[in-house]
Scaffold this active site. Structure first.
Site, PDB file in Angstrom:
ATOM      1  N   LYS A 173       0.868  -1.187   0.000  1.00 14.03           N
ATOM      2  CA  LYS A 173       0.000   0.000   0.000  1.00 14.03           C
ATOM      3  C   LYS A 173       0.901   1.232   0.000  1.00 14.03           C
ATOM      4  O   LYS A 173       1.770   1.377   0.852  1.00 14.03           O
ATOM      5  CB  LYS A 173      -0.911   0.013   1.232  1.00 14.03           C
ATOM      6  CG  LYS A 173      -1.728   1.311   1.377  1.00 14.03           C
ATOM      7  CD  LYS A 173      -2.707   1.266   2.544  1.00 14.03           C
ATOM      8  CE  LYS A 173      -3.389   2.620   2.769  1.00 14.03           C
ATOM      9  NZ  LYS A 173      -4.284   2.642   3.933  1.00 14.03           N
ATOM     10  N   LYS A 191      -9.959  12.820   8.354  1.00 11.46           N
ATOM     11  CA  LYS A 191      -9.585  12.278   9.663  1.00 11.46           C
ATOM     12  C   LYS A 191      -9.551  13.395  10.694  1.00 11.46           C
ATOM     13  O   LYS A 191      -9.242  14.536  10.351  1.00 11.46           O
ATOM     14  CB  LYS A 191      -8.174  11.677   9.584  1.00 11.46           C
ATOM     15  CG  LYS A 191      -8.082  10.323   8.933  1.00 11.46           C
ATOM     16  CD  LYS A 191      -6.658   9.807   9.014  1.00 11.46           C
ATOM     17  CE  LYS A 191      -6.500   8.487   8.276  1.00 11.46           C
ATOM     18  NZ  LYS A 191      -7.255   7.381   8.853  1.00 11.46           N
ATOM     19  N   GLU A 240      -9.474   3.998   1.847  1.00 15.61           N
ATOM     20  CA  GLU A 240      -8.928   4.145   0.490  1.00 15.61           C
ATOM     21  C   GLU A 240      -7.910   3.067   0.136  1.00 15.61           C
ATOM     22  O   GLU A 240      -7.727   2.757  -1.043  1.00 15.61           O
ATOM     23  CB  GLU A 240      -8.287   5.538   0.348  1.00 15.61           C
ATOM     24  CG  GLU A 240      -6.844   5.693   0.854  1.00 15.61           C
ATOM     25  CD  GLU A 240      -6.668   5.419   2.340  1.00 15.61           C
ATOM     26  OE1 GLU A 240      -7.677   5.507   3.077  1.00 15.61           O
ATOM     27  OE2 GLU A 240      -5.551   5.107   2.769  1.00 15.61           O
ATOM     28  N   ASP A 279       1.494   5.912   5.780  1.00 17.25           N
ATOM     29  CA  ASP A 279       0.525   5.071   5.077  1.00 17.25           C
ATOM     30  C   ASP A 279       1.091   4.459   3.793  1.00 17.25           C
ATOM     31  O   ASP A 279       0.370   3.798   3.044  1.00 17.25           O
ATOM     32  CB  ASP A 279      -0.759   5.858   4.801  1.00 17.25           C
ATOM     33  CG  ASP A 279      -2.007   4.995   4.888  1.00 17.25           C
ATOM     34  OD1 ASP A 279      -1.914   3.891   5.442  1.00 17.25           O
ATOM     35  OD2 ASP A 279      -3.061   5.426   4.386  1.00 17.25           O
ATOM     36  N   ARG A 333      -7.846  -0.147   0.492  1.00 12.72           N
ATOM     37  CA  ARG A 333      -8.415  -1.328  -0.170  1.00 12.72           C
ATOM     38  C   ARG A 333      -8.745  -1.032  -1.628  1.00 12.72           C
ATOM     39  O   ARG A 333      -8.741  -1.935  -2.471  1.00 12.72           O
ATOM     40  CB  ARG A 333      -9.643  -1.811   0.614  1.00 12.72           C
ATOM     41  CG  ARG A 333     -10.742  -0.785   0.737  1.00 12.72           C
ATOM     42  CD  ARG A 333     -11.747  -1.131   1.834  1.00 12.72           C
ATOM     43  NE  ARG A 333     -11.235  -0.808   3.175  1.00 12.72           N
ATOM     44  CZ  ARG A 333     -11.882  -1.048   4.300  1.00 12.72           C
ATOM     45  NH1 ARG A 333     -13.065  -1.608   4.269  1.00 12.72           N
ATOM     46  NH2 ARG A 333     -11.362  -0.712   5.467  1.00 12.72           N
ATOM     47  N   ASP A 384     -12.036   7.501   3.543  1.00 11.04           N
ATOM     48  CA  ASP A 384     -10.862   7.147   4.353  1.00 11.04           C
ATOM     49  C   ASP A 384     -10.551   5.654   4.269  1.00 11.04           C
ATOM     50  O   ASP A 384      -9.502   5.210   4.714  1.00 11.04           O
ATOM     51  CB  ASP A 384     -11.107   7.573   5.810  1.00 11.04           C
ATOM     52  CG  ASP A 384      -9.829   7.593   6.625  1.00 11.04           C
ATOM     53  OD1 ASP A 384      -8.740   7.556   6.005  1.00 11.04           O
ATOM     54  OD2 ASP A 384      -9.920   7.671   7.862  1.00 11.04           O
ATOM     55  N   ASP A 406      -2.331  10.079   4.043  1.00  7.99           N
ATOM     56  CA  ASP A 406      -3.760   9.756   4.145  1.00  7.99           C
ATOM     57  C   ASP A 406      -4.463  10.761   5.057  1.00  7.99           C
ATOM     58  O   ASP A 406      -4.446  10.634   6.270  1.00  7.99           O
ATOM     59  CB  ASP A 406      -3.922   8.329   4.694  1.00  7.99           C
ATOM     60  CG  ASP A 406      -5.397   7.914   4.765  1.00  7.99           C
ATOM     61  OD1 ASP A 406      -6.245   8.648   4.229  1.00  7.99           O
ATOM     62  OD2 ASP A 406      -5.667   6.837   5.347  1.00  7.99           O
TER      63      ASP A 406
HETATM   64  N1  BES Z   1      -4.428   4.340   6.777  1.00  7.32           N
HETATM   65  C1  BES Z   1      -5.582   4.058   7.535  1.00  7.32           C
HETATM   66  C2  BES Z   1      -5.376   2.957   8.576  1.00  7.32           C
HETATM   67  C3  BES Z   1      -4.370   3.240   9.665  1.00  7.32           C
HETATM   68  C4  BES Z   1      -4.784   3.724  10.886  1.00  7.32           C
HETATM   69  C5  BES Z   1      -3.031   2.960   9.484  1.00  7.32           C
HETATM   70  C6  BES Z   1      -3.863   3.959  11.895  1.00  7.32           C
HETATM   71  C7  BES Z   1      -2.116   3.194  10.491  1.00  7.32           C
HETATM   72  C8  BES Z   1      -2.532   3.692  11.693  1.00  7.32           C
HETATM   73  C9  BES Z   1      -6.722   3.599   6.604  1.00  7.32           C
HETATM   74  O1  BES Z   1      -6.719   4.144   5.336  1.00  7.32           O
HETATM   75  C10 BES Z   1      -7.998   4.039   7.254  1.00  7.32           C
HETATM   76  O2  BES Z   1      -8.181   5.205   7.418  1.00  7.32           O
HETATM   77  N2  BES Z   1      -8.838   3.073   7.599  1.00  7.32           N
HETATM   78  C11 BES Z   1     -10.072   3.363   8.236  1.00  7.32           C
HETATM   79  C12 BES Z   1     -11.116   2.449   7.646  1.00  7.32           C
HETATM   80  C13 BES Z   1     -12.518   2.786   8.077  1.00  7.32           C
HETATM   81  C14 BES Z   1     -12.942   4.107   7.475  1.00  7.32           C
HETATM   82  C15 BES Z   1     -13.434   1.667   7.630  1.00  7.32           C
HETATM   83  C16 BES Z   1      -9.898   3.105   9.730  1.00  7.32           C
HETATM   84  O3  BES Z   1      -9.173   2.170  10.088  1.00  7.32           O
HETATM   85  O4  BES Z   1     -10.432   3.868  10.511  1.00  7.32           O
HETATM   86 ZN    ZN Z   2      -4.858   4.708   4.613  1.00  9.47          ZN
HETATM   87 ZN    ZN Z   3      -7.688   6.041   5.215  1.00 12.77          ZN
END
Ligand code: BES
Ligand code: ZN
Ligand code: ZN
Length: 499
Positions: free
Chosen positions: A264, A276, A348, A287, A350, A346, A269
């Site tokens: 990834k 966020k 993103e 990220d 996937r 967010d 992000d």
């Molecule tokens: N990059 C984040 C996940 C992440 C969080 C990585 C903390 C490292 C530390 C990912 O893109 C994300 O924001 N995921 C969301 C998904 C949700 C919206 C279903 C999450 O984990 O909150």
């Molecule tokens: Zn992310």
């Molecule tokens: Zn994200």
């Protein structure tokens, strides 16, 4: 940092820091017997006073022998003599020794490596951890870090092991270079480590590989032609253009076997329009840690030269809010043809993985695919900051990855791709939705989403590295704050295991 091995004894070494491994100090434990008698008694008394028992992770700093050139004698706990945690004890001890030397401004270290149980794998683990502990990210500091260990001597009793140990040191440094590169890429701020810069870093690894690695970089138009609507949806809000990176390592020894790793590569992000909160955004330069691990792996492959062809694919992009950004509710068509309703911008990662997976299966048709992604905060809730989640459609692949991670000293734990949760990611208006309909098991539903883009007969493992990719506090004696390079060592071990 330079590491040498020699036949010799610790008490005669000329280094500033002397490191003596000590097994759990039971009544008959002989570890301290290597010290001259007077020193032995002092060490025993100090151990008692400081509650040093020789457990893994413990250490005790003692004054060095009168008349020796050394400044300090460091006792490091190695746990049970025949314990199975030896490699972790070795890594911890390397971290403690190097950190102590740096703190005291000392530059030379000698280690008693004469124990029969200390074989090549221990040498490799020690050198890798020592190098990791000697790392600092100084690109933005006025003054370069000068407190670094310059020389480590590993002392053995048996001259016959020297050639094997030298090989292990060489291999350790090759892998350590890949790990440090990955850490540098992660530590670089988002405005400096853009998709273009990530592509340049990949290109540089290819250019300095002596011809065994090539890099192909696809720009937005080429990705449009390939129908990568999921990946480009993430990229559309950003000013920095996306770069789709494809590294190919071709073994100099003929082979038809090929493997693929996908990282990834979201260089920052922000969450996009599903922005966020400030706290959650603070570390989001990390990220692209999956991408960094892939580039770090290729850096190592250039010199390890395994008899396998390896492909590394990164759909690099930023995730930013703007007037051009994808909106919650928008529907996009992925390269596979499946449509996705984007309900949270967010989620993103996937989307980028979906098109990267399709590309790999079309272009490369590898034997197996491993993806590494800082995919979900939910994985951190489940497994904490130190452990990555493994999700796989192939038990055998999952087993090798788990074993490789263990050998590499990287913690991973399997999570299920539970079929019964699949309805949670089905959309009312498109084939899939990019977030589940409930709040629970977020790492699993993310894994299930990614699986939708993997052919049923393609062995695939997904590593959610959101926790261990970036250390908000030091995670061990040898891994300080910031990017950890997590994944590089496991991938190297994996390729070695299946070569
Ligand atoms: N990059 C984040 C996940 C992440 C969080 C990585 C903390 C490292 C530390 C990912 O893109 C994300 O924001 N995921 C969301 C998904 C949700 C919206 C279903 C999450 O984990 O909150
Ligand atoms: Zn992310
Ligand atoms: Zn994200």
């Amino acid at each position: 940092m330079n590491v040498t091995v020699a036949k010799g004894s610790l008490m005669k070494a000329q280094s500033e820091v002397l490191v003596l491994p000590v097994y759990s100090l039971t009544a008959d434990e002989k570890s301290l017997a290597k010290l001259p008698e007077a020193h032995q008694r002092m060490a025993q008394k100090m151990a008692k006073a400081q509650e040093f028992t020789g457990a893994i992770g413990q250490s005790l700093v003692l004054p060095a022998l009168e008349g020796s050139g050394a400044d300090v004698l460091l006792l490091v706990g190695f746990g049970e003599r025949r314990g199975k945690d030896l490699l972790n004890a070795v890594r911890e001890s390397a971290g403690v020794a190097v950190s102590l030397a740096r703190k005291l401004g000392l530059r030379t270290v000698a280690v008693d490596f004469s124990g029969k149980e200390l074989k090549e794998d221990a040498v490799e683990a020690f050198v890798q951890a020592a190098d990791a502990a000697n790392y600092s990210f100084t690109a933005f500091k006025k003054k370069m870090e000068d407190r670094k260990v310059a020389q480590i001597d590993l002392l053995t009793a048996d001259g016959k092991v020297l050639p094997k140990f030298r090989k292990a040191i060489e291999r350790a440094f090759i892998i350590a270079e890949g790990v440090s590169l990955a850490r540098d890429l992660v530590n670089m701020p988002g405005q400096d480590m853009t998709p273009e810069r990530l592509a340049e870093a990949a290109q540089k690894v290819a250019d300095s590989s002596g011809g065994v690695i090539t890099a192909t970089i696809l720009d937005r138009e080429e990705c449009e032609k390939r129908g990568m609507g999921a990946y480009l949806a993430v990229a559309q809000g950003a000013d920095h253009p996306p770069k789709f990176i494809h590294l190919t390592y071709t073994s100099p020894r003929p082979t038809k076997r090929s493997l693929a790793v996908i990282g990834k590569g979201v260089t920052f992000d922000s969450g996009g329009l599903s922005l966020k909160p400030a706290d959650g955004m603070m570390t989001m330069k990390c990220d692209m840690a999956g991408a960094a691990a892939v580039i770090g792996l290729f850096c190592a492959l250039a010199r390890l030269k395994p008899r396998l062809n390896v492909h590394g694919v990164i759909a690099a992009t930023e995730n930013m809010p703007s007037g051009k950004a994808i909106r919650p509710g928008d529907i996009v068509r992925s390269a596979s043809g499946k449509t996705i309703e984007i309900l949270n911008t967010d989620a993103e990662g996937r989307l980028t993985l979906a098109d990267a997976l399709h590309y790999v299966q079309e272009e490369v048709k590898p034997e197996a695919i491993v993806d590494l992604a800082t995919l979900t905060g939910a994985c951190m809730v489940a497994l904490g900051e130190e452990i990555a989640g493994i999700m796989t459609n192939n038990g055998a692949l999952g087993k090798v990855i788990a074993k490789s991670a263990e050998l590499a000293g990287e913690k991973m734990w399997e999570l299920p791709l539970e079929k019964r949760y699949k309805p949670l990611i089905v959309s009312d208006v498109a084939d899939l939705r990019n977030i589940a309909t409930n709040r629970y098991g977020g790492a699993l539903t993310a894994g299930l989403f990614v699986q939708e883009f993997v052919n049923a007969d393609m062995p695939w493992a997904h590593l959610d590295i959101a926790g261990p990719a970036f250390a908000e506090r030091p995670l061990s004696s040898y891994l300080g704050k910031g990017g950890t390079g997590f994944g590089v060592k496991t991938l190297v071990e994996w390729l070695k295991a299946i070569e």
